[in-house]
Design a protein around this motif. Structure first.
Motif, PDB file in Angstrom:
ATOM      1  N   PRO A 169       2.685   3.109  -0.640  1.00 30.82           N
ATOM      2  CA  PRO A 169       1.715   4.091  -0.144  1.00 30.82           C
ATOM      3  C   PRO A 169       0.456   4.115  -1.010  1.00 30.82           C
ATOM      4  O   PRO A 169       0.535   4.086  -2.232  1.00 30.82           O
ATOM      5  CB  PRO A 169       2.472   5.421  -0.254  1.00 30.82           C
ATOM      6  CG  PRO A 169       3.911   5.042  -0.229  1.00 30.82           C
ATOM      7  CD  PRO A 169       3.988   3.722  -0.944  1.00 30.82           C
ATOM      8  N   GLY A 170      -0.686   4.131  -0.369  1.00 29.91           N
ATOM      9  CA  GLY A 170      -1.942   4.128  -1.102  1.00 29.91           C
ATOM     10  C   GLY A 170      -2.635   2.784  -1.065  1.00 29.91           C
ATOM     11  O   GLY A 170      -3.831   2.679  -1.332  1.00 29.91           O
ATOM     12  N   VAL A 171      -1.888   1.732  -0.706  1.00 33.14           N
ATOM     13  CA  VAL A 171      -2.484   0.392  -0.631  1.00 33.14           C
ATOM     14  C   VAL A 171      -3.330   0.262   0.627  1.00 33.14           C
ATOM     15  O   VAL A 171      -4.448  -0.246   0.589  1.00 33.14           O
ATOM     16  CB  VAL A 171      -1.391  -0.694  -0.658  1.00 33.14           C
ATOM     17  CG1 VAL A 171      -1.990  -2.054  -0.301  1.00 33.14           C
ATOM     18  CG2 VAL A 171      -0.746  -0.751  -2.037  1.00 33.14           C
ATOM     19  N   SER A 172      -2.812   0.700   1.764  1.00 37.46           N
ATOM     20  CA  SER A 172      -3.443   0.622   3.075  1.00 37.46           C
ATOM     21  C   SER A 172      -3.077  -0.674   3.786  1.00 37.46           C
ATOM     22  O   SER A 172      -3.462  -1.775   3.355  1.00 37.46           O
ATOM     23  CB  SER A 172      -4.968   0.738   3.010  1.00 37.46           C
ATOM     24  OG  SER A 172      -5.550   0.420   4.263  1.00 37.46           O
ATOM     25  N   ARG A 173      -2.324  -0.532   4.870  1.00 37.02           N
ATOM     26  CA  ARG A 173      -1.960  -1.683   5.691  1.00 37.02           C
ATOM     27  C   ARG A 173      -3.208  -2.340   6.264  1.00 37.02           C
ATOM     28  O   ARG A 173      -3.317  -3.566   6.327  1.00 37.02           O
ATOM     29  CB  ARG A 173      -1.043  -1.213   6.833  1.00 37.02           C
ATOM     30  CG  ARG A 173      -0.362  -2.345   7.613  1.00 37.02           C
ATOM     31  CD  ARG A 173      -0.004  -1.914   9.014  1.00 37.02           C
ATOM     32  NE  ARG A 173      -1.212  -1.619   9.772  1.00 37.02           N
ATOM     33  CZ  ARG A 173      -1.953  -2.545  10.364  1.00 37.02           C
ATOM     34  NH1 ARG A 173      -1.613  -3.833  10.290  1.00 37.02           N
ATOM     35  NH2 ARG A 173      -3.045  -2.209  11.015  1.00 37.02           N
ATOM     36  N   SER A 174      -4.165  -1.502   6.668  1.00 36.56           N
ATOM     37  CA  SER A 174      -5.405  -2.021   7.229  1.00 36.56           C
ATOM     38  C   SER A 174      -6.154  -2.876   6.211  1.00 36.56           C
ATOM     39  O   SER A 174      -6.594  -3.984   6.517  1.00 36.56           O
ATOM     40  CB  SER A 174      -6.288  -0.858   7.697  1.00 36.56           C
ATOM     41  OG  SER A 174      -7.523  -1.320   8.187  1.00 36.56           O
ATOM     42  N   MET A 175      -6.293  -2.364   4.996  1.00 39.02           N
ATOM     43  CA  MET A 175      -7.005  -3.110   3.961  1.00 39.02           C
ATOM     44  C   MET A 175      -6.291  -4.425   3.651  1.00 39.02           C
ATOM     45  O   MET A 175      -6.918  -5.490   3.565  1.00 39.02           O
ATOM     46  CB  MET A 175      -7.125  -2.281   2.675  1.00 39.02           C
ATOM     47  CG  MET A 175      -7.897  -3.005   1.575  1.00 39.02           C
ATOM     48  SD  MET A 175      -7.878  -2.178  -0.032  1.00 39.02           S
ATOM     49  CE  MET A 175      -6.233  -2.610  -0.636  1.00 39.02           C
ATOM     50  N   ALA A 176      -4.970  -4.366   3.492  1.00 40.32           N
ATOM     51  CA  ALA A 176      -4.212  -5.560   3.124  1.00 40.32           C
ATOM     52  C   ALA A 176      -4.351  -6.654   4.177  1.00 40.32           C
ATOM     53  O   ALA A 176      -4.569  -7.828   3.846  1.00 40.32           O
ATOM     54  CB  ALA A 176      -2.740  -5.197   2.926  1.00 40.32           C
ATOM     55  N   THR A 177      -4.242  -6.286   5.446  1.00 37.08           N
ATOM     56  CA  THR A 177      -4.298  -7.298   6.503  1.00 37.08           C
ATOM     57  C   THR A 177      -5.714  -7.812   6.748  1.00 37.08           C
ATOM     58  O   THR A 177      -5.907  -9.003   7.026  1.00 37.08           O
ATOM     59  CB  THR A 177      -3.714  -6.741   7.812  1.00 37.08           C
ATOM     60  OG1 THR A 177      -4.299  -5.459   8.093  1.00 37.08           O
ATOM     61  CG2 THR A 177      -2.215  -6.574   7.712  1.00 37.08           C
ATOM     62  N   ILE A 178      -6.708  -6.935   6.630  1.00 33.96           N
ATOM     63  CA  ILE A 178      -8.097  -7.395   6.811  1.00 33.96           C
ATOM     64  C   ILE A 178      -8.489  -8.327   5.667  1.00 33.96           C
ATOM     65  O   ILE A 178      -9.093  -9.383   5.887  1.00 33.96           O
ATOM     66  CB  ILE A 178      -9.069  -6.207   6.892  1.00 33.96           C
ATOM     67  CG1 ILE A 178      -8.798  -5.394   8.161  1.00 33.96           C
ATOM     68  CG2 ILE A 178     -10.521  -6.699   6.906  1.00 33.96           C
ATOM     69  CD1 ILE A 178      -9.589  -4.105   8.249  1.00 33.96           C
ATOM     70  N   VAL A 179      -8.146  -7.948   4.449  1.00 35.00           N
ATOM     71  CA  VAL A 179      -8.409  -8.816   3.297  1.00 35.00           C
ATOM     72  C   VAL A 179      -7.662 -10.132   3.460  1.00 35.00           C
ATOM     73  O   VAL A 179      -8.199 -11.212   3.181  1.00 35.00           O
ATOM     74  CB  VAL A 179      -7.998  -8.116   1.981  1.00 35.00           C
ATOM     75  CG1 VAL A 179      -7.969  -9.117   0.825  1.00 35.00           C
ATOM     76  CG2 VAL A 179      -8.959  -6.981   1.665  1.00 35.00           C
ATOM     77  N   GLY A 180      -6.408 -10.061   3.937  1.00 31.16           N
ATOM     78  CA  GLY A 180      -5.642 -11.278   4.175  1.00 31.16           C
ATOM     79  C   GLY A 180      -6.313 -12.182   5.187  1.00 31.16           C
ATOM     80  O   GLY A 180      -6.364 -13.400   5.024  1.00 31.16           O
TER      81      GLY A 180
END
Length: 285
Positions: A169-180
């Motif tokens: 929690p706090g990482v952000s699924r959206s951020m992780a996948t967009i950055v990926g």
């Protein structure tokens, strides 16, 4: 939980589900501020289930992508499997992308790590700051990508691996996948859209698992009041997420991540300061 608390949390979820600021983290913070009891099975399930309401807005906004098949002829000499994959390639990419999250998510849930993380506002605060610092520089670190680069099986799987980080929690699924996606050479817009698409099977699976767990453990939670709150939360999250998502794609394409990084650092920093000085986040008795 009251009706007002349900609406507040659902609005927070709808606003943050597709923004790179961690919707789960914001819901945990909001629950603490409202004085909602942490560790309650229904509260945990509510956190995931209303996210499903938000991601249904993806299907609504991009319905042509979800219900349009590739009718072009498959390459000559293709076998039955290859022809099926060609026709349903969009869905095949989603399956490839969601596999890593399924494995990691099940392991985290079975070990109890996921429930512990969902109760830790400290973890949320730290990861908001860490992710925020990264986002200040990620636009320069990552290539902007080109329109020629499209999502293929390899890119979908790699994005799925990045998604696994968001179990924290706090990482952000959206951020992780967009950055990926950007790390795989996709444009911001294309990476953001695939992040939205990948949210559908990911959150649908998480919602189903939580419902099954609730039904296995105890059905006492399934009161008309709680079910009504779930339906209200999903409905509110759906509407708010639909509006937020349309705005986010335009903003991200033009301005990148920096503004979100600053926001994360401010919110996370305030929470850490409060915790270190012995203050409670609970503002409502």
């Amino acid at each position: 939980m009251t009706w007002l608390e349900t609406v507040i949390i659902a609005v927070v979820e709808g606003l943050t589900e597709f923004l790179p600021v961690s919707s789960t983290g914001h819901m945990i913070i909001t629950q603490n501020l409202l004085g909602i009891q942490q560790g309650d099975p229904f509260v945990h399930a509510f956190t995931f289930i209303i996210q499903f309401g938000a991601i249904l807005s993806v299907v609504c906004l991009y319905w042509k992508r979800f219900f349009q098949f590739d009718n072009t002829p498959a390459p000559e000499g293709s076998n039955v499997w290859q022809r099926l994959k060609h026709r349903f390639y969009f869905y095949w990419l989603l399956i490839v992308g969601v596999v890593p999250a399924v494995v990691v998510g099940l392991l985290a849930k079975k070990s109890g790590v996921l429930d512990w993380l969902l109760d830790s506002v400290e973890v949320v605060a730290v990861m908001l700051v860490v992710g925020g610092v990264f986002m200040l520089f990620c636009d320069k670190l990552l290539n902007k990508g080109t329109e020629e680069n499209k999502v293929n099986e390899k890119r979908a799987f790699m994005i799925g691996l990045y998604q696994c980080i968001s179990v924290i929690p706090g990482v952000s699924r959206s951020m992780a996948t967009i950055v990926g996606g950007m790390a795989q050479g996709l444009t911001r817009k294309r990476a953001a859209e695939f992040s939205f698409f990948l949210a559908v099977p990911t959150m649908a699976g998480a919602t189903l698992l939580d419902l099954l767990d609730l039904l296995k453990e105890d059905t006492a939670w399934a009161t008309s009041h709680n079910i009504s709150m779930l339906l209200l939360g999903c409905g509110v999250a759906f509407v708010v997420a639909l509006l937020a998502m349309k705005w986010f794609v335009s903003f991200l394409s033009k301005y990148g991540f920096k503004a979100f990084g600053i926001y994360r650092i401010i919110v996370g920093g305030i929470i850490i300061a409060l915790l270190l000085t012995g203050h409670s986040l609970v503002m409502v008795d």
